[in-house]
Design a protein around this motif. Structure first.
Motif, PDB file in Angstrom:
ATOM      1  N   PHE A  35       0.869  -1.173   0.000  1.00 10.96           N
ATOM      2  CA  PHE A  35       0.000   0.000   0.000  1.00 10.96           C
ATOM      3  C   PHE A  35       0.903   1.219   0.000  1.00 10.96           C
ATOM      4  N   THR A  40       6.464   8.686   1.901  1.00 13.37           N
ATOM      5  CA  THR A  40       7.747   9.269   2.331  1.00 13.37           C
ATOM      6  C   THR A  40       8.763   8.220   2.788  1.00 13.37           C
ATOM      7  N   THR A 116       1.568   9.637   7.099  1.00 17.15           N
ATOM      8  CA  THR A 116       0.288   9.216   7.681  1.00 17.15           C
ATOM      9  C   THR A 116       0.504   8.382   8.945  1.00 17.15           C
ATOM     10  N   ASP A 172       9.204   8.396  16.117  1.00 20.01           N
ATOM     11  CA  ASP A 172       8.867   9.117  17.352  1.00 20.01           C
ATOM     12  C   ASP A 172       7.419   8.820  17.746  1.00 20.01           C
TER      13      ASP A 172
HETATM   14  C1  LIG Z   1      14.266  12.950   5.565  1.00 17.78           C
HETATM   15  C2  LIG Z   1      13.334  12.235   6.503  1.00 17.78           C
HETATM   16  C3  LIG Z   1      13.405  12.508   7.866  1.00 17.78           C
HETATM   17  C4  LIG Z   1      12.549  11.852   8.748  1.00 17.78           C
HETATM   18  N1  LIG Z   1      12.634  12.106  10.097  1.00 17.78           N
HETATM   19  C5  LIG Z   1      11.815  11.445  10.970  1.00 17.78           C
HETATM   20  C6  LIG Z   1      11.893  11.643  12.380  1.00 17.78           C
HETATM   21  O1  LIG Z   1      12.692  12.446  12.873  1.00 17.78           O
HETATM   22  N2  LIG Z   1      11.057  10.945  13.162  1.00 17.78           N
HETATM   23  C7  LIG Z   1      10.139  10.053  12.671  1.00 17.78           C
HETATM   24  O2  LIG Z   1       9.407   9.451  13.434  1.00 17.78           O
HETATM   25  N3  LIG Z   1      10.060   9.825  11.349  1.00 17.78           N
HETATM   26  C8  LIG Z   1      10.869  10.501  10.497  1.00 17.78           C
HETATM   27  N4  LIG Z   1      10.782  10.250   9.156  1.00 17.78           N
HETATM   28  C9  LIG Z   1       9.935   9.157   8.681  1.00 17.78           C
HETATM   29  C10 LIG Z   1       8.516   9.576   8.384  1.00 17.78           C
HETATM   30  O3  LIG Z   1       7.846   9.846   9.600  1.00 17.78           O
HETATM   31  C11 LIG Z   1       7.883   8.390   7.665  1.00 17.78           C
HETATM   32  O4  LIG Z   1       8.486   8.307   6.388  1.00 17.78           O
HETATM   33  C12 LIG Z   1       6.375   8.528   7.523  1.00 17.78           C
HETATM   34  O5  LIG Z   1       5.751   8.584   8.773  1.00 17.78           O
HETATM   35  C13 LIG Z   1       5.817   7.369   6.713  1.00 17.78           C
HETATM   36  O6  LIG Z   1       4.462   7.620   6.438  1.00 17.78           O
HETATM   37  P1  LIG Z   1       3.923   7.562   4.936  1.00 17.78           P
HETATM   38  O7  LIG Z   1       2.442   7.740   5.006  1.00 17.78           O
HETATM   39  O8  LIG Z   1       4.665   8.485   4.057  1.00 17.78           O
HETATM   40  O9  LIG Z   1       4.255   6.042   4.608  1.00 17.78           O
HETATM   41  P2  LIG Z   1       4.452   5.308   3.196  1.00 17.78           P
HETATM   42  O10 LIG Z   1       5.815   5.577   2.695  1.00 17.78           O
HETATM   43  O11 LIG Z   1       3.308   5.572   2.296  1.00 17.78           O
HETATM   44  O12 LIG Z   1       4.329   3.792   3.694  1.00 17.78           O
HETATM   45  C14 LIG Z   1       5.268   3.251   4.599  1.00 17.78           C
HETATM   46  C15 LIG Z   1       4.963   1.758   4.744  1.00 17.78           C
HETATM   47  O13 LIG Z   1       3.684   1.565   5.336  1.00 17.78           O
HETATM   48  C16 LIG Z   1       2.849   0.769   4.500  1.00 17.78           C
HETATM   49  N5  LIG Z   1       1.485   1.286   4.698  1.00 17.78           N
HETATM   50  C17 LIG Z   1       1.093   2.584   4.621  1.00 17.78           C
HETATM   51  N6  LIG Z   1      -0.200   2.685   4.989  1.00 17.78           N
HETATM   52  C18 LIG Z   1      -0.633   1.423   5.292  1.00 17.78           C
HETATM   53  C19 LIG Z   1      -1.874   0.878   5.758  1.00 17.78           C
HETATM   54  N7  LIG Z   1      -2.938   1.646   5.999  1.00 17.78           N
HETATM   55  N8  LIG Z   1      -1.939  -0.442   6.000  1.00 17.78           N
HETATM   56  C20 LIG Z   1      -0.860  -1.255   5.786  1.00 17.78           C
HETATM   57  N9  LIG Z   1       0.321  -0.794   5.331  1.00 17.78           N
HETATM   58  C21 LIG Z   1       0.443   0.529   5.104  1.00 17.78           C
HETATM   59  C22 LIG Z   1       3.417   0.939   3.114  1.00 17.78           C
HETATM   60  O14 LIG Z   1       3.103  -0.166   2.294  1.00 17.78           O
HETATM   61  C23 LIG Z   1       4.908   1.034   3.403  1.00 17.78           C
HETATM   62  O15 LIG Z   1       5.435  -0.252   3.573  1.00 17.78           O
HETATM   63  C24 LIG Z   1      11.606  10.918   8.244  1.00 17.78           C
HETATM   64  C25 LIG Z   1      11.521  10.671   6.863  1.00 17.78           C
HETATM   65  C26 LIG Z   1      12.371  11.315   5.999  1.00 17.78           C
HETATM   66  C27 LIG Z   1      12.265  11.029   4.533  1.00 17.78           C
END
Ligand SMILES: Cc1cc2nc3c(=O)[nH]c(=O)nc-3n(C[C@H](O)[C@H](O)[C@H](O)COP(=O)(O)OP(=O)(O)OC[C@H]3O[C@@H](n4cnc5c(N)ncnc54)[C@H](O)[C@@H]3O)c2cc1C
Ligand code: SF4
Length: 335
Positions: A35, A40, A116, A172
């Motif tokens: 998914f 990110t 998310t 976090d």
């Molecule tokens: C430069 C950078 C700095 C960051 N710094 C921090 C930080 O300081 N602290 C911190 O906590 N995080 C940090 N992050 C991470 C960031 O919080 C995560 O990348 C973000 O929370 C992921 O959420 P997303 O919705 O983009 O996930 P996605 O990239 O869309 O998905 C991530 C994973 O979850 C799965 N997934 C998504 N939704 C579902 C669902 N509903 N059911 C089942 N599987 C699912 C996807 O298949 C994938 O495997 C950083 C990221 C970057 C790029």
């Protein structure tokens, strides 16, 4: 560049159906699906060829982006609620301040606007070897070895490690959810189930590629928080190499209730030090019934780190994590 099918279902059943056509979530296996929410984590890893799904299912059109109260006075947070919306929600700021603080300490404003709830729960480790396909890594390719154990491990875990993997869970948000005793709600091919946050992430053991209890086709639909504890004092403290846009070296989420100078209830979790978001029952039992003072807080921190197993470059984390937790407890108690 590998190719993949892209689908954009309108409802959860369609998303699960699409994901269920694949038999595995194992990276690199033929026909594995992912998914995509904010993208990110996932898109980053696809650009590095670390993730190579053959099917990408966009869940952003599913009706999973709401935050609402539950009949028991708790909170229901949809899987696609953005981290920034969650952090700034009035109920979260009022009743679950530790969660708001944890979210706002993560990443950058732009990333939090995309990231998310479910994606954050499932973000992958930042271990440098995991993100480099030229190098062996048991988590990415089971059985190839763990170069971090003898290599660059300054930022990696000191609690919950195994001979196969010492990677840290980088989130976090997950640390605050552990201290708040959240529940993760999952809908899959076999129906719906609710998983307490403490059971959702797995220790690496001999299968570090398996990070959670999710099965192929499982969709996280929402997360629930129990009703807030009246009068509780909450704090998230994050220590890192620079003040923003950096992952935790050590962090602490604390939820304390204090009456007549004594701790009557404590929930403690730590980040940056564990292979999963690290709830500390040891610290909690060391606190309850004790005076809410610096000596008790230090004793709780000693208890929390008693089983720490530092690697060649990260012994400093043991004392750092103790000071982080002591300071978080002290600051919360006097707030
Ligand atoms: C430069 C950078 C700095 C960051 N710094 C921090 C930080 O300081 N602290 C911190 O906590 N995080 C940090 N992050 C991470 C960031 O919080 C995560 O990348 C973000 O929370 C992921 O959420 P997303 O919705 O983009 O996930 P996605 O990239 O869309 O998905 C991530 C994973 O979850 C799965 N997934 C998504 N939704 C579902 C669902 N509903 N059911 C089942 N599987 C699912 C996807 O298949 C994938 O495997 C950083 C990221 C970057 C790029
Ligand atoms: S610590 Fe885990 S993620 Fe890092 S190289 Fe070792 S097996 Fe891979």
């Amino acid at each position: 560049m590998h190719t993949f099918e892209f689908t954009r279902p309108k409802d959860s059943a369609g998303a699960i159906r699409a994901a269920s056509q694949t038999k595995t979530t194992q990276q690199g296996a033929p026909g594995y699906a992912r998914f995509v929410a904010g993208g990110t984590t996932l898109i980053d890893l696809m650009k590095l060829n670390v993730e190579t799904p053959s099917q990408l299912i966009d869940i952003n059109r599913l009706p999973l982006a709401t935050i609402e109260g539950t009949p028991d006075g708790g909170l229901k947070i949809g899987a696609t609620v953005r981290n920034s919306d969650l952090a700034h929600h009035p109920r979260v700021q009022r009743d679950y301040a530790v969660l708001s603080q944890a979210l706002l300490s993560g990443a950058s404003a732009q990333l939090r606007n995309m990231a998310t709830t479910a994606g954050n729960l499932l973000q992958r480790t930042r271990c440098v070897y995991f993100r480099d396909t030229a190098i062996a890594c048991n988590k990415r390719e089971p059985g190839t070895g763990c170069p971090a154990i003898t290599g660059f491990n300054r930022t990696l875990a000191i609690l919950g490690t195994s001979e196969s993997c010492i990677a840290t869970n980088p989130s976090d948000m997950n640390v605050a959810l552990a201290a708040l005793e959240a529940t993760v709600h999952v809908q899959g091919p076999k129906g719906a189930r609710a998983v307490p946050i403490g059971e959702f992430h797995l220790l690496p053991g001999s299968t570090p590629q398996r990070e959670t209890v999710l099965e192929p086709g499982d969709l996280i639909t929402h997360v629930t928080l129990p009703p807030p504890i009246a009068g509780s004092k909450q704090l998230y403290l994050k220590l890192r190499d620079r003040a923003s846009y950096e992952f935790a070296l050590a962090s602490a989420a604390v939820v304390l209730t204090i009456a007549n100078g004594k701790v009557t209830r404590a929930r403690v979790a730590m980040g940056g030090v564990g292979t999963k978001p690290w709830r500390s029952p040891e610290a909690e039992s060391a606190l309850v019934g004790q005076a809410a003072d610096a000596a008790s807080f230090r004793k709780a921190a000693e208890a929390a780190l008693r089983n720490a197993k530092p690697q060649s470059e990260n012994a400093f984390k043991v004392e750092l994590a103790k000071r982080c937790l002591t300071h978080a407890l002290q600051t919360a108690a006097t707030s």
